[in-house]
Design a protein around this motif. Structure first.
Motif, PDB file in Angstrom:
ATOM      1  N   GLU A  95      30.434  39.524  29.443  1.00  8.67           N
ATOM      2  CA  GLU A  95      30.677  39.113  30.830  1.00  8.67           C
ATOM      3  C   GLU A  95      30.741  37.590  30.977  1.00  8.67           C
ATOM      4  OE1 GLU A  95      28.990  40.760  34.996  1.00  8.67           O
ATOM      5  OE2 GLU A  95      29.634  41.922  33.269  1.00  8.67           O
ATOM      6  N   ARG A  96      29.835  36.912  30.277  1.00  7.01           N
ATOM      7  CA  ARG A  96      29.772  35.448  30.368  1.00  7.01           C
ATOM      8  C   ARG A  96      30.951  34.747  29.715  1.00  7.01           C
ATOM      9  NH1 ARG A  96      24.281  35.089  28.577  1.00  7.01           N
ATOM     10  NH2 ARG A  96      25.189  34.578  26.579  1.00  7.01           N
ATOM     11  N   PHE A  97      31.617  35.453  28.790  1.00 11.73           N
ATOM     12  CA  PHE A  97      32.651  34.814  27.978  1.00 11.73           C
ATOM     13  C   PHE A  97      33.903  34.513  28.799  1.00 11.73           C
ATOM     14  CE2 PHE A  97      36.407  34.952  25.262  1.00 11.73           C
ATOM     15  CZ  PHE A  97      36.070  34.040  24.280  1.00 11.73           C
ATOM     16  N   GLU A  98      34.416  33.298  28.661  1.00 15.32           N
ATOM     17  CA  GLU A  98      35.700  32.965  29.293  1.00 15.32           C
ATOM     18  C   GLU A  98      36.680  32.549  28.229  1.00 15.32           C
ATOM     19  OE1 GLU A  98      35.630  30.243  32.649  1.00 15.32           O
ATOM     20  OE2 GLU A  98      33.712  31.167  33.251  1.00 15.32           O
ATOM     21  N   LEU A  99      37.870  33.137  28.291  1.00 13.93           N
ATOM     22  CA  LEU A  99      38.892  32.828  27.294  1.00 13.93           C
ATOM     23  C   LEU A  99      39.531  31.488  27.655  1.00 13.93           C
ATOM     24  CD1 LEU A  99      40.201  34.239  24.816  1.00 13.93           C
ATOM     25  CD2 LEU A  99      41.988  35.037  26.359  1.00 13.93           C
ATOM     26  N   PRO A 100      39.362  30.451  26.820  1.00 16.34           N
ATOM     27  CA  PRO A 100      39.952  29.154  27.165  1.00 16.34           C
ATOM     28  C   PRO A 100      41.474  29.181  27.052  1.00 16.34           C
ATOM     29  CG  PRO A 100      38.479  28.991  25.245  1.00 16.34           C
ATOM     30  CD  PRO A 100      38.680  30.440  25.530  1.00 16.34           C
ATOM     31  N   GLU A 101      42.124  28.197  27.675  1.00 20.46           N
ATOM     32  CA  GLU A 101      43.578  28.049  27.592  1.00 20.46           C
ATOM     33  C   GLU A 101      44.018  27.843  26.145  1.00 20.46           C
ATOM     34  OE1 GLU A 101      46.628  27.725  29.368  1.00 20.46           O
ATOM     35  OE2 GLU A 101      45.367  29.047  30.604  1.00 20.46           O
ATOM     36  N   THR A 102      43.367  26.872  25.520  1.00 18.68           N
ATOM     37  CA  THR A 102      43.734  26.510  24.155  1.00 18.68           C
ATOM     38  C   THR A 102      42.777  27.199  23.197  1.00 18.68           C
ATOM     39  OG1 THR A 102      44.342  24.372  25.036  1.00 18.68           O
ATOM     40  CG2 THR A 102      44.196  24.533  22.652  1.00 18.68           C
ATOM     41  N   LEU A 103      43.328  27.913  22.217  1.00 19.00           N
ATOM     42  CA  LEU A 103      42.467  28.673  21.310  1.00 19.00           C
ATOM     43  C   LEU A 103      42.346  28.029  19.934  1.00 19.00           C
ATOM     44  CD1 LEU A 103      43.657  32.302  22.150  1.00 19.00           C
ATOM     45  CD2 LEU A 103      41.650  31.089  23.015  1.00 19.00           C
ATOM     46  N   GLY A 104      43.432  27.430  19.475  1.00 23.37           N
ATOM     47  CA  GLY A 104      43.414  26.919  18.106  1.00 23.37           C
ATOM     48  C   GLY A 104      43.192  28.060  17.135  1.00 23.37           C
ATOM     49  N   PHE A 105      42.668  27.704  15.955  1.00 29.53           N
ATOM     50  CA  PHE A 105      42.367  28.757  14.984  1.00 29.53           C
ATOM     51  C   PHE A 105      40.940  28.607  14.500  1.00 29.53           C
ATOM     52  CE2 PHE A 105      42.246  31.327  11.283  1.00 29.53           C
ATOM     53  CZ  PHE A 105      43.064  32.398  11.612  1.00 29.53           C
ATOM     54  N   GLY A 106      40.010  29.249  15.206  1.00 33.18           N
ATOM     55  CA  GLY A 106      38.629  29.248  14.730  1.00 33.18           C
ATOM     56  C   GLY A 106      37.575  28.685  15.668  1.00 33.18           C
ATOM     57  N   PRO A 107      37.914  27.658  16.482  1.00 31.24           N
ATOM     58  CA  PRO A 107      36.840  27.055  17.285  1.00 31.24           C
ATOM     59  C   PRO A 107      36.302  27.962  18.394  1.00 31.24           C
ATOM     60  CG  PRO A 107      38.959  26.016  17.767  1.00 31.24           C
ATOM     61  CD  PRO A 107      39.176  26.922  16.593  1.00 31.24           C
ATOM     62  N   VAL A 108      37.086  28.925  18.847  1.00 33.75           N
ATOM     63  CA  VAL A 108      36.594  29.818  19.904  1.00 33.75           C
ATOM     64  C   VAL A 108      35.989  31.058  19.248  1.00 33.75           C
ATOM     65  CG1 VAL A 108      37.193  31.110  21.982  1.00 33.75           C
ATOM     66  CG2 VAL A 108      38.449  29.009  21.409  1.00 33.75           C
ATOM     67  N   GLU A 109      34.713  31.294  19.519  1.00 34.44           N
ATOM     68  CA  GLU A 109      34.032  32.418  18.885  1.00 34.44           C
ATOM     69  C   GLU A 109      33.956  33.616  19.818  1.00 34.44           C
ATOM     70  OE1 GLU A 109      30.960  29.820  18.351  1.00 34.44           O
ATOM     71  OE2 GLU A 109      31.560  29.227  16.329  1.00 34.44           O
ATOM     72  N   ALA A 110      34.270  34.777  19.293  1.00 37.03           N
ATOM     73  CA  ALA A 110      34.089  36.009  20.069  1.00 37.03           C
ATOM     74  C   ALA A 110      32.605  36.150  20.391  1.00 37.03           C
ATOM     75  CB  ALA A 110      34.595  37.204  19.282  1.00 37.03           C
ATOM     76  N   PRO A 111      32.283  36.714  21.560  1.00 33.51           N
ATOM     77  CA  PRO A 111      30.875  36.728  22.003  1.00 33.51           C
ATOM     78  C   PRO A 111      29.990  37.755  21.294  1.00 33.51           C
ATOM     79  CG  PRO A 111      32.304  37.756  23.644  1.00 33.51           C
ATOM     80  CD  PRO A 111      33.210  37.212  22.593  1.00 33.51           C
ATOM     81  N   VAL A 112      30.565  38.592  20.442  1.00 36.10           N
ATOM     82  CA  VAL A 112      29.752  39.611  19.762  1.00 36.10           C
ATOM     83  C   VAL A 112      29.985  39.584  18.256  1.00 36.10           C
ATOM     84  CG1 VAL A 112      29.700  41.168  21.759  1.00 36.10           C
ATOM     85  CG2 VAL A 112      31.516  41.411  20.038  1.00 36.10           C
ATOM     86  N   MET A 113      29.071  40.201  17.535  1.00 37.26           N
ATOM     87  CA  MET A 113      29.231  40.347  16.073  1.00 37.26           C
ATOM     88  C   MET A 113      28.572  41.648  15.642  1.00 37.26           C
ATOM     89  SD  MET A 113      26.536  37.420  14.879  1.00 37.26           S
ATOM     90  CE  MET A 113      24.758  37.620  15.031  1.00 37.26           C
ATOM     91  N   PHE A 114      29.012  42.130  14.491  1.00 37.98           N
ATOM     92  CA  PHE A 114      28.483  43.394  13.957  1.00 37.98           C
ATOM     93  C   PHE A 114      27.739  43.096  12.671  1.00 37.98           C
ATOM     94  CE2 PHE A 114      28.837  47.062  11.144  1.00 37.98           C
ATOM     95  CZ  PHE A 114      28.496  48.124  11.973  1.00 37.98           C
ATOM     96  N   GLU A 115      26.633  43.818  12.431  1.00 37.65           N
ATOM     97  CA  GLU A 115      25.978  43.668  11.128  1.00 37.65           C
ATOM     98  C   GLU A 115      25.356  44.971  10.669  1.00 37.65           C
ATOM     99  OE1 GLU A 115      23.042  40.514  11.636  1.00 37.65           O
ATOM    100  OE2 GLU A 115      21.488  42.020  11.921  1.00 37.65           O
ATOM    101  N   ALA A 116      25.335  45.142   9.362  1.00 36.89           N
ATOM    102  CA  ALA A 116      24.672  46.304   8.756  1.00 36.89           C
ATOM    103  C   ALA A 116      24.044  45.834   7.447  1.00 36.89           C
ATOM    104  CB  ALA A 116      25.673  47.424   8.507  1.00 36.89           C
ATOM    105  N   GLU A 117      22.909  46.438   7.100  1.00 34.26           N
ATOM    106  CA  GLU A 117      22.158  46.030   5.905  1.00 34.26           C
ATOM    107  C   GLU A 117      22.211  47.116   4.838  1.00 34.26           C
ATOM    108  OE1 GLU A 117      20.318  43.158   5.706  1.00 34.26           O
ATOM    109  OE2 GLU A 117      20.510  42.557   7.816  1.00 34.26           O
ATOM    110  N   TRP A 118      22.344  46.671   3.607  1.00 29.55           N
ATOM    111  CA  TRP A 118      22.270  47.575   2.458  1.00 29.55           C
ATOM    112  C   TRP A 118      20.933  47.355   1.781  1.00 29.55           C
ATOM    113  CZ3 TRP A 118      22.169  47.787  -2.969  1.00 29.55           C
ATOM    114  CH2 TRP A 118      22.717  48.938  -3.553  1.00 29.55           C
TER     115      TRP A 118
END
Ligand SMILES: *Cc1c(COP(=O)(O)O)cnc(C)c1O
Length: 354
Positions: A15-38
């Motif tokens: 909800e808090r995330f706002e998609l900026p006008e300029t994205l470039g390649f990498g500086p804008v981070e998606a607000p979520v991530m996934f993880e799993a442990e082995w």
């Protein structure tokens, strides 16, 4: 019910995330991530979390011994309600091959798809929808066990992070021929998408940029005579109107963009050759006019034209033609990836809602 846990902070992070006008390649981070442990020889239940710092012991083998492999792929949502992936099965198989080269635990296909789908689905409302934009996904696997014994980690973490991106626009690249240092050798890690390969390439990349060029061109590790690839992109040469690219000899990363372009080019009636290509042949071809055009390819840039090959001492070889064949192929591939054109190869895959 999803078969992974969702942290209570996830909805707010989105909800808090706002998609900026300029994205470039990498500086804008998606607000979520996934993880799993082995752990103890099996994968534990995965989790979707707000994007943020992770906990890792300083002695973790990923940090001490470079025990880390990764993938790079894109999810598109151009003119569609649901995101779709481009050849995600190929990324999954490649991550498994990379892990196998490093003797790391394999990420099963179901877990790989769970991770990329969890992030892409959570981000589907904030995914860019303009042509040329996408959600770049970076799945990666690393050894988390602390210790200096020279053996593999016995615990691993699989993570997926994401970035809304625009097509990595490199312009017309100026490529420096790297004749001294080596990125990868046959029998080494070149065919694995291992972060260690990038570590080996950074000094030459920095030197290229310091000379006002774009990237380094790597040659084979034993004779320094044959083309390999750029640090993160494969290379294709247009010779006498036909496509030539270095064969996968074990030191070159098998790019999915490379493979897709070769298939696409053949279907468009172009002749395609995978073989050993000597640098001398290319330089003579540029001088004689037989080699009109060269370009690089990879997920980030798709197809990036090369304008100049340069020696470290400043000598230049100018390509006569930039972005003619390259542009044709880039537009044809992007149209399939964005589902604006029919996909006769069955490459795109819509996400199951999650
Ligand atoms: C990822 C990568 C590529 C490009 O692979 P794609 O699957 O096309 O994105 C090429 N070379 C290297 C060294 C890479 O790491």
């Amino acid at each position: 019910m999803s078969d992974y846990d969702i942290d209570p902070g996830v909805p707010e992070a989105i909800e808090r995330f706002e998609l900026p006008e300029t994205l470039g390649f990498g500086p804008v981070e998606a607000p979520v991530m996934f993880e799993a442990e082995w752990r103890d020889g099996r994968w534990e239940r995965g989790r979707l979390l707000p994007y943020g710092p992770i906990e890792l012991l300083p002695g973790a083998r990923a940090l001490q011994y470079g025990e880390l492999v990764f993938e790079g792929m894109k999810a598109y949502r151009v003119g569609q309600s649901r995101p779709n992936f481009f050849r995600p099965d190929a990324n999954c198989r490649r991550l498994q091959r990379s892990a196998s080269r490093m003797s790391m635990a394999a990420v099963p296909e179901a877990l790989f798809f769970q991770g990329i789908s969890a992030v892409a689905n959570a981000c589907s409302s904030i995914m860019p929808t303009q042509s040329g934009r996408s959600l770049y996904l970076r799945p990666f696997l690393f050894g988390t066990e602390s210790g200096y014994m020279l053996r593999n980690s016995r615990t691993f973490r699989f993570m997926v992070i994401g970035n809304p991106v625009e097509t990595y626009a490199s312009g017309s690249m100026q490529v420096v021929i790297e004749r001294a240092e080596v990125r990868a050798t046959v029998g080494g890690l070149g065919e694995a998408k291992a972060s260690a390969n990038y570590a080996a390439s950074l000094r030459a990349s920095n030197a290229a940029v310091a000379q006002g060029r774009t990237v380094a061109l790597w040659l084979d590790g034993s004779e320094h005579r044959y083309l390999q690839e750029l640090s993160g992109m494969n290379i294709i040469v247009v010779l006498d109107g036909e496509l030539h690219t270095p064969e996968l000899d074990g030191a070159i990363l098998a790019g999915i963009t490379r493979d897709s372009l070769l298939v696409l080019a053949r279907s468009l009636g172009l002749k395609v050759h995978e073989r050993r290509i000597s640098l001398d042949e290319v330089l003579e071809g540029i001088e004689s006019g037989r080699c009109a055009e060269m370009f690089a390819c990879g997920t980030a840039a798709i197809v990036a034209p090369i304008a100049v090959l340069a020696e470290v001492d400043g000598r230049e070889y100018q390509l006569r033609q930039t972005d003619v064949v390259a542009k044709h192929l880039r537009e044809a591939l992007l149209a399939i990836q964005e589902r604006r054109a029919p996909d006769p190869f069955g490459w795109t895959r819509e996400l199951a809602p999650g």
